[in-house]
Design an enzyme around this catalytic site. Structure first.
Site, PDB file in Angstrom:
ATOM      1  N   GLY A 134      -4.633 -36.866 -33.653  1.00  0.00           N
ATOM      2  CA  GLY A 134      -3.880 -35.714 -34.149  1.00  0.00           C
ATOM      3  C   GLY A 134      -4.791 -34.753 -34.887  1.00  0.00           C
ATOM      4  O   GLY A 134      -5.872 -34.395 -34.388  1.00  0.00           O
ATOM      5  N   ASP A 163      -1.261 -34.175 -24.171  1.00  0.00           N
ATOM      6  CA  ASP A 163      -1.205 -33.815 -22.748  1.00  0.00           C
ATOM      7  C   ASP A 163      -2.179 -32.672 -22.440  1.00  0.00           C
ATOM      8  O   ASP A 163      -2.864 -32.685 -21.417  1.00  0.00           O
ATOM      9  CB  ASP A 163       0.226 -33.387 -22.364  1.00  0.00           C
ATOM     10  CG  ASP A 163       1.240 -34.403 -22.835  1.00  0.00           C
ATOM     11  OD1 ASP A 163       0.883 -35.587 -22.926  1.00  0.00           O
ATOM     12  OD2 ASP A 163       2.387 -34.005 -23.141  1.00  0.00           O
TER      13      ASP A 163
HETATM   14  N1  ATP Z   1      -2.053 -31.007 -36.262  1.00  0.00           N
HETATM   15  C1  ATP Z   1      -3.086 -30.758 -35.442  1.00  0.00           C
HETATM   16  N2  ATP Z   1      -4.072 -29.900 -35.810  1.00  0.00           N
HETATM   17  C2  ATP Z   1      -5.113 -29.661 -34.998  1.00  0.00           C
HETATM   18  N3  ATP Z   1      -5.282 -30.236 -33.789  1.00  0.00           N
HETATM   19  C3  ATP Z   1      -4.349 -31.107 -33.376  1.00  0.00           C
HETATM   20  C4  ATP Z   1      -3.197 -31.410 -34.175  1.00  0.00           C
HETATM   21  N4  ATP Z   1      -2.451 -32.310 -33.503  1.00  0.00           N
HETATM   22  C5  ATP Z   1      -3.105 -32.550 -32.340  1.00  0.00           C
HETATM   23  N5  ATP Z   1      -4.242 -31.837 -32.266  1.00  0.00           N
HETATM   24  C6  ATP Z   1      -5.254 -31.854 -31.187  1.00  0.00           C
HETATM   25  O1  ATP Z   1      -4.724 -32.422 -30.020  1.00  0.00           O
HETATM   26  C7  ATP Z   1      -5.341 -33.702 -29.721  1.00  0.00           C
HETATM   27  C8  ATP Z   1      -4.294 -34.699 -29.255  1.00  0.00           C
HETATM   28  O2  ATP Z   1      -3.298 -34.832 -30.256  1.00  0.00           O
HETATM   29  P1  ATP Z   1      -2.519 -36.183 -30.607  1.00  0.00           P
HETATM   30  O3  ATP Z   1      -3.474 -37.196 -31.099  1.00  0.00           O
HETATM   31  O4  ATP Z   1      -1.414 -35.767 -31.511  1.00  0.00           O
HETATM   32  O5  ATP Z   1      -1.992 -36.618 -29.178  1.00  0.00           O
HETATM   33  P2  ATP Z   1      -0.662 -37.390 -28.762  1.00  0.00           P
HETATM   34  O6  ATP Z   1      -0.176 -38.234 -29.887  1.00  0.00           O
HETATM   35  O7  ATP Z   1      -0.960 -38.048 -27.476  1.00  0.00           O
HETATM   36  O8  ATP Z   1       0.333 -36.158 -28.530  1.00  0.00           O
HETATM   37  P3  ATP Z   1       1.580 -36.002 -27.518  1.00  0.00           P
HETATM   38  O9  ATP Z   1       2.060 -37.400 -27.172  1.00  0.00           O
HETATM   39  O10 ATP Z   1       2.586 -35.195 -28.277  1.00  0.00           O
HETATM   40  O11 ATP Z   1       1.047 -35.253 -26.336  1.00  0.00           O
HETATM   41  C9  ATP Z   1      -6.060 -34.113 -31.025  1.00  0.00           C
HETATM   42  O12 ATP Z   1      -7.186 -34.916 -30.736  1.00  0.00           O
HETATM   43  C10 ATP Z   1      -6.420 -32.755 -31.605  1.00  0.00           C
HETATM   44  O13 ATP Z   1      -7.588 -32.262 -31.011  1.00  0.00           O
HETATM   45  O1  F1X Z   2       8.696 -40.940 -22.953  1.00  0.00           O
HETATM   46  P1  F1X Z   2       7.292 -40.452 -22.649  1.00  0.00           P
HETATM   47  O2  F1X Z   2       7.149 -40.147 -21.190  1.00  0.00           O
HETATM   48  O3  F1X Z   2       6.228 -41.348 -23.173  1.00  0.00           O
HETATM   49  O4  F1X Z   2       7.103 -39.103 -23.485  1.00  0.00           O
HETATM   50  C1  F1X Z   2       7.896 -37.982 -23.238  1.00  0.00           C
HETATM   51  C2  F1X Z   2       7.518 -36.817 -24.120  1.00  0.00           C
HETATM   52  O5  F1X Z   2       7.783 -37.068 -25.473  1.00  0.00           O
HETATM   53  O6  F1X Z   2       6.116 -36.585 -24.025  1.00  0.00           O
HETATM   54  C3  F1X Z   2       5.840 -35.199 -24.025  1.00  0.00           C
HETATM   55  C4  F1X Z   2       4.895 -34.877 -25.136  1.00  0.00           C
HETATM   56  O7  F1X Z   2       3.680 -35.524 -24.944  1.00  0.00           O
HETATM   57  C5  F1X Z   2       7.171 -34.481 -24.102  1.00  0.00           C
HETATM   58  O8  F1X Z   2       7.143 -33.386 -23.237  1.00  0.00           O
HETATM   59  C6  F1X Z   2       8.166 -35.517 -23.667  1.00  0.00           C
HETATM   60  O9  F1X Z   2       9.435 -35.332 -24.191  1.00  0.00           O
END
Ligand code: ATP
Ligand code: F1X
Length: 311
Positions: free
Chosen positions: A224, A254
């Site tokens: 994050g 994503d």
């Molecule tokens: N609050 C933030 N500020 C700056 N960059 C961020 C922030 N949140 C995410 N990012 C950027 O996006 C990347 C991926 O974010 P994160 O670790 O939240 O992924 P995730 O949990 O898989 O997200 P999601 O499941 O919603 O797609 C981080 O490594 C960072 O570079």
């Molecule tokens: O239930 P999954 O498939 O793990 O996650 C779904 C989801 O939270 O992931 C995306 C953000 O990464 C959203 O567009 C969507 O609603």
């Protein structure tokens, strides 16, 4: 051509509230509805990066129709397989402090025939197009089996196509047996995969080098706002990111996967793969819409991302 797979797409509605109170009636004056699901977010970002992309997966009902129309509006080529049950709705609630809460529906139950049809549709694509990478993202809907990704990974490996996977829970646990080319868990996903608490940087480092994950060539653990840490073969990297004004971090993982996949198809260096991926993740967090990056800000942010090799 990059093929994205979203087995469980979603109509994502993001509600903005001043504060979110559990057990109370919460009202929202502002909401944004988008065609989502992890692989669809990846497709949208790939399209903005200028990559050739085909979105695949299952769509059903009026929610599925909404997604199909949105995908078309964005001129993304798609080959979705129809399913009888409705595509799910997912909800995110963001309060003024930026704290976000999500409610994710399980999604439709996929029948055996629909699952077979999806595999046939994918095989058709393999025949028709030169595919440089496959990106499969998100949960597996009911009816498909926890090991569904394993079949897809093995097929891609047989065809020598890198398979990039971003999933969680049992789907991830099963899929690593088939050795995907790259996985991108966030910190809680990797903690659940390794069945232990992971909090500190040292614990993240140990996770990257864990025996259970040794067979995976590339692991990127996204943190994050804390950036990311990665292992590409034996090389370990730390990714440091700038502080930004966050609008919605939903879909940042994503966007990061999209940026990395794009660079992988260009055979870029590990540093470049991580830098472009991270830049896309940050850009996504700067906007309310999931899977949207302001390409004009790309170069400025790209320069601010630091990739440090730790070994
Ligand atoms: N609050 C933030 N500020 C700056 N960059 C961020 C922030 N949140 C995410 N990012 C950027 O996006 C990347 C991926 O974010 P994160 O670790 O939240 O992924 P995730 O949990 O898989 O997200 P999601 O499941 O919603 O797609 C981080 O490594 C960072 O570079
Ligand atoms: O239930 P999954 O498939 O793990 O996650 C779904 C989801 O939270 O992931 C995306 C953000 O990464 C959203 O567009 C969507 O609603």
């Amino acid at each position: 051509m990059i093929v994205t797979i979203t087995l469980n797409p979603a109509v994502d509605t993001c509600y903005y509230v001043s504060s979110f109170l559990l057990g109370e009636t919460n009202r929202s004056d502002q909401y944004v509805k988008t065609a989502g699901g992890k692989g669809l977010n990846v497709s949208k970002v790939l399209k903005q990066l200028g990559a050739d992309v085909i979105a695949t997966g299952f769509l059903g009902g009026t929610t599925g129709q909404f997604i199909a129309e949105e995908v078309q509006k964005k001129s993304i080529i798609s080959r979705f397989t129809q399913c009888k049950e409705d595509t799910r709705n997912c909800i995110a609630i963001i309060d003024q402090a930026g704290q976000h809460t999500e409610m994710l529906e399980r999604g439709p139950k996929i029948t055996e025939e629909e699952a077979k049809k999806f595999f046939q549709d994918l095989t058709e694509l393999y025949k028709l197009r030169e595919i440089q990478a496959i990106v499969a993202s998100g949960s597996i809907p009911a009816g498909l089996g926890k090991d569904y990704y394993c079949h897809l990974i093995r097929e891609a490996k047989f065809r020598k196509i890198p398979f990039i996977l971003d999933t969680s829970g049992d789907a991830l646990k099963e899929a690593i047996q088939a050795e995907p080319y790259l996985i991108k868990p966030n910190i809680s996903e990797v903690a659940s995969l390794l069945e232990r608490e992971i909090r500190t940087e040292r614990e993240v480092l140990l996770a990257l080098q864990d025996e259970k994950l040794r067979i995976i060539p590339n692991i990127v653990i996204s943190l994050g706002a804390g950036g990311a840490m990665a292992r590409c073969d034996k090389e370990i990297y730390k990714v440091i990111i700038p502080t930004i004004e966050v609008k919605s971090p939903v879909g940042s993982g994503d966007a990061m996967v999209a940026g990395m996949a794009y660079e992988i198809t260009k055979k870029s260096t590990n540093e470049q793969v991580l830098r472009v991926g991270t830049t896309c993740g940050i850009l996504n967090a700067m906007h309310v819409e999931t899977g949207y990056i302001d390409i004009e800000k790309f170069n400025m942010l790209y320069k601010e991302v630091q990739i440090i090799r730790l070994n």
